[in-house]
Design an enzyme around this catalytic site. Structure first.
Site, mmCIF file in Angstrom:
data_model
loop_
_atom_site.group_PDB
_atom_site.id
_atom_site.type_symbol
_atom_site.label_atom_id
_atom_site.label_comp_id
_atom_site.label_asym_id
_atom_site.label_seq_id
_atom_site.Cartn_x
_atom_site.Cartn_y
_atom_site.Cartn_z
ATOM 1 N N ASP A 173 1.151 -7.661 2.345
ATOM 2 C CA ASP A 173 1.294 -6.228 2.073
ATOM 3 C C ASP A 173 2.765 -5.825 1.904
ATOM 4 O O ASP A 173 3.351 -5.198 2.779
ATOM 5 C CB ASP A 173 0.633 -5.443 3.225
ATOM 6 C CG ASP A 173 0.324 -4.009 2.819
ATOM 7 O OD1 ASP A 173 0.867 -3.533 1.808
ATOM 8 O OD2 ASP A 173 -0.465 -3.352 3.539
ATOM 9 N N HIS A 208 0.823 -1.219 0.000
ATOM 10 C CA HIS A 208 0.000 0.000 0.000
ATOM 11 C C HIS A 208 0.854 1.265 0.000
ATOM 12 O O HIS A 208 0.365 2.338 -0.313
ATOM 13 C CB HIS A 208 -1.062 -0.014 1.110
ATOM 14 C CG HIS A 208 -0.610 0.351 2.482
ATOM 15 N ND1 HIS A 208 -0.290 -0.579 3.450
ATOM 16 C CD2 HIS A 208 -0.442 1.560 3.075
ATOM 17 C CE1 HIS A 208 0.035 0.037 4.569
ATOM 18 N NE2 HIS A 208 -0.048 1.343 4.366
ATOM 19 N N SER A 257 4.028 2.193 8.491
ATOM 20 C CA SER A 257 3.780 1.185 7.466
ATOM 21 C C SER A 257 5.042 0.941 6.669
ATOM 22 O O SER A 257 5.711 1.888 6.254
ATOM 23 C CB SER A 257 2.674 1.651 6.530
ATOM 24 O OG SER A 257 1.452 1.279 7.082
#
Ligand code: ARG
Ligand code: ASP
Length: 712
Positions: free
Chosen positions: A221, A85, A647
């Site tokens: 991810d 992402h 992230s």
């Protein structure tokens, strides 16, 4: 009586004084103060192994990726891992109908196939210094705010001018502890970063927005990039002669996995937290503002869902918007739920009672005495403006037509004196904006959203707290129909035709477009009725907050407090562990490929499973990446304090080897940005063994694994 209260105070300070495992985002250059605790929790390496300016250390492998995420270097050839992402925008830019890398994934099978990503940069921190004394020189607690600001600016300029002489690095100075301390960062910015690989979205985004913020999770991810440099290893813009960057350090990768209770730490760039707010602020955010945002966004998402389910084209058009709106929607729901479940406001209130007693306990604490009262007054004053702002952003500007029309505000103000060159530039950029807008615009959605939001706006805000255009509306549906029928901004051909034939004398016509007028009404209201109040009150609050922070530090001299996240490099640590989200419910700390097969549903976009993945699963063809339980572990949770920006951050084991990539939190604990509760706050990472399995077994890109340093 006296004795008892002394005893109670002692117990209370002690219980506050013991660091709760998991809480805290620590400054790497001061990590020696955490070293003992980290080692007691199981860490085998030293603080110096993590951050050092005298020799290579783990920090040399960590980057701020694309200004919003974290990445880490995993080979001596500049190979970098981050989340899917985080790489999404760059993957999307390279995707087309013929080369749909979002859907199918992408793998460069050699260096020549790696794809340049203009606009993408990664930043390495080379050194950090405490410059508090220099920045705050000449400032006391009584210095008036304007004077303080000016003085700080002046001092910072002086420091920068001096350091510039001795370094080739970029200098960044940031306040920590809400302006009580200042640190300087020397950064190196690399701008040739290329896309090396990514899995298909149904691995990299498996579970989509449905599973976002939710455990159990099965998202692969991750994406792979490579940093390039000039032949001397220095930053250089994209060029054919650039070579893979040779880092001072790259991360080793562990194939051992982690057991429940194992020590783990995350090294990355957390963006923003607010851990030292007064109760009144937490209450206002969690119980007033967030619920409004959740409510409005929930209603918007319902409309999106309805249309997205009917038409696959609309599903794609609204996928990114849905993801964006949905990310905050779910997170804030978790914040409210968590704060109330955890009695966050009451706990803050209890602390404030003790703080007030302490403040009254000695004469030299005079500056703290009125703080809490002043906070209450300022937050009370802020409330109507904060609400006005929330409706403006979440109701007014959420209407796509109005937002898009707003992009033309500058063009509508040109006169015959505006240089043609400037006009041409505006036109060119508006053409791009227009192409982007219409590609993903579906008018029936926007009409329905507009009618719904304007009704909500009217219901919730009184006449003096809403923009003028709203006060003239008699019948919302009729108004919306008229607006959408009359504005040119619903029609791509009209907009392009207008841009192609634009002349300064048409500016007036543009300014009269009803959608642009609504935009101007919204912005005008903000500028004239809201902005000054908000900024004045926030200046007061910032000052109070800075003093309150200092007070909290003075009151608890034995407790090591950590500064709020501010997009600077931090170390956070805890344990690999599951949690109990509710009475009677326990979450295990890891998920496996079995779970992906359980979730599989070929009819639901978020749960489609790649045939190749199924084949590997059926044959249990996991190679050396299986856990010792024989299963393919996909994701795991830990009690490590993280937030947005973390992230892509590496989560590392006791030896400092890579265990996985952090990518999310469990929504029950998203209140960790305001209050951290070690019982329910968990970060979620994708297991590095799953990442390698996908690269190697699924994609056949084993040459990338060969570059890495794997510890079996
Ligand atoms: N919730 C995560 C974060 O705040 C992940 C968001 C991206 N993933 C998604 N399914 N929308 O950034
Ligand atoms: N998903 C977030 C990010 O993209 C991480 C988080 O908020 O926990 O940075």
């Amino acid at each position: 009586m006296k004795r008892l209260s002394l005893f109670i105070t002692l117990i209370l300070t002690l219980s506050v004084g013991i660091a709760k495992a998991g809480e805290g985002m620590w400054i790497p250059m001061l990590l020696q103060y955490n070293e003992k605790e980290m080692q007691e929790m199981g860490m085998k390496i030293t603080a110096e192994d993590i951050y050092s300016i005298n020799h290579s250390s783990l920090k040399d492998a960590i980057v701020l990726f694309g200004g919003g995420c974290t990445g880490e270097i995993v080979s001596d050839q500049g190979l970098l891992l981050t989340n899917h992402h985080c790489g999404y925008g760059y993957i999307q830019k390279h995707s087309s109908v013929e080369h749909d890398y979002l859907t199918n994934g992408f793998w460069a099978m050699n260096r020549g196939e790696e794809l340049p990503c203009p606009g993408l940069s990664v930043i390495f921190l080379r050194e950090m210094r405490d410059v508090t004394a220099q920045v705050l020189e000449g400032i006391t607690i009584d210095t008036p705010e304007d004077e303080r600001k000016a003085k700080i600016d002046e001092n910072m300029k002086k420091i920068k001018a001096q350091i510039e002489k001795e370094t080739q690095y970029k200098i960044r100075i940031e306040p920590f502890f809400l302006g009580n301390e200042y640190y300087l960062m020397l950064n190196e910015v690399y701008t040739d970063v290329r896309l090396v690989g990514c899995p298909p979205s149904n691995i990299g985004k498996f579970g989509g927005d449905t599973d976002n913020w939710v455990w159990p999770r099965h998202t692969g991810d991750f994406s792979v990039f490579r940093v390039y440099a000039d032949k001397d290893g220095r930053p250089a813009d994209y060029g054919k002669d650039n070579v893979p960057y040779k880092p001072a350090k790259h991360l080793e990768i562990s194939l051992k996995g982690a057991e429940e209770g194992d020590f783990a730490f995350v090294f990355g760039y957390p963006a923003h937290t607010n851990e030292y707010l007064p109760a009144v602020a937490v209450d206002q955010e969690a119980n007033l503002i967030d619920p409004i945002r959740v409510d409005l966004r929930g209603k918007v998402l319902d409309i999106y869902n309805k249309y997205q389910e009917q038409d696959p084209k609309v599903r794609i058009q609204y996928a990114a918007k849905h993801a964006n709106i949905g990310n905050g929607w779910k997170k804030w729901m978790g914040v409210t739920e968590g704060i109330n479940h955890f009695h966050g406001v009451e706990k803050k209130n209890e602390f404030e009672t003790r703080f007030q007693e302490w403040a009254l306990g000695a004469r030299n604490r005079y500056m703290y005495i009125d703080l809490l009262k002043d906070f209450k007054k300022n937050y009370y004053d802020l409330k109507p403006y904060e609400l006005a702002y929330t409706y403006l952003a979440e109701a007014g500007l959420r209407i796509e037509l109005i937002n898009f029309a707003g992009r033309f505000a500058r063009l509508s103000e040109v006169t015959k004196d505006t240089p043609q060159e400037e006009i041409d530039k505006m036109i060119a950029s508006l053409k791009t904006a227009s192409a982007n807008f219409f590609k993903d615009y579906y008018e029936p959605i926007d009409r329905e959203v507009a009618a719904m939001l304007l009704n909500e706006y009217l219901k919730a805000q009184s006449a003096d707290f809403r923009p003028a255009f709203l006060n003239d509306i008699k019948d919302v549906d009729g108004y919306v129909d008229n607006l959408f029928n009359k504005s040119m901004f619903t029609d791509e051909a009209k907009v392009n035709g207008f841009l192609d034939n634009f002349k300064a004398n048409k500016a007036k016509k543009l300014a009269n477009d009803p959608a642009l007028k609504v935009y101007q009404s919204l912005i005008g209201f903000y500028r004239n009725e809201v902005y000054d109040h908000i900024s004045e009150i926030n200046t007061n609050i910032d000052r109070l907050q800075r003093i309150y922070m200092k007070g909290q530090m003075d009151m608890q001299p034995d407790k090591r407090l950590f500064p709020d996240a501010n997009f600077t490099l931090r170390v956070t640590y805890g344990k690999v562990e599951g949690f109990k989200p509710q009475d009677g419910k326990t979450y295990k700390h890891f998920t496996t490929l079995e779970g992906i097969m359980e979730k599989e549903n070929p009819d639901i976009y978020d749960y489609v499973v790649e045939p190749r993945l199924k084949e590997l699963f059926n044959n249990k063809d996991y190679g050396r990446y299986a856990d010792k339980d024989g299963k393919m572990h996909v994701a795991f949770t830990a009690s490590v304090h993280t937030t947005g920006g973390n992230s892509g951050s590496p989560i590392l084991n006791a030896e400092g080897q890579l265990l996985g990539l952090n990518f999310d939190r469990c929504w029950e604990g998203t209140m960790s940005d305001l209050i951290y509760d070690p019982d329910i706050c968990r970060n979620i990472s994708v297991d590095i063994r799953y990442v390698l399995f996908i690269i190697d077994k699924f994609a056949g890109a084993g040459h990338l694994i060969d570059e890495m340093t794997i510890v079996e």
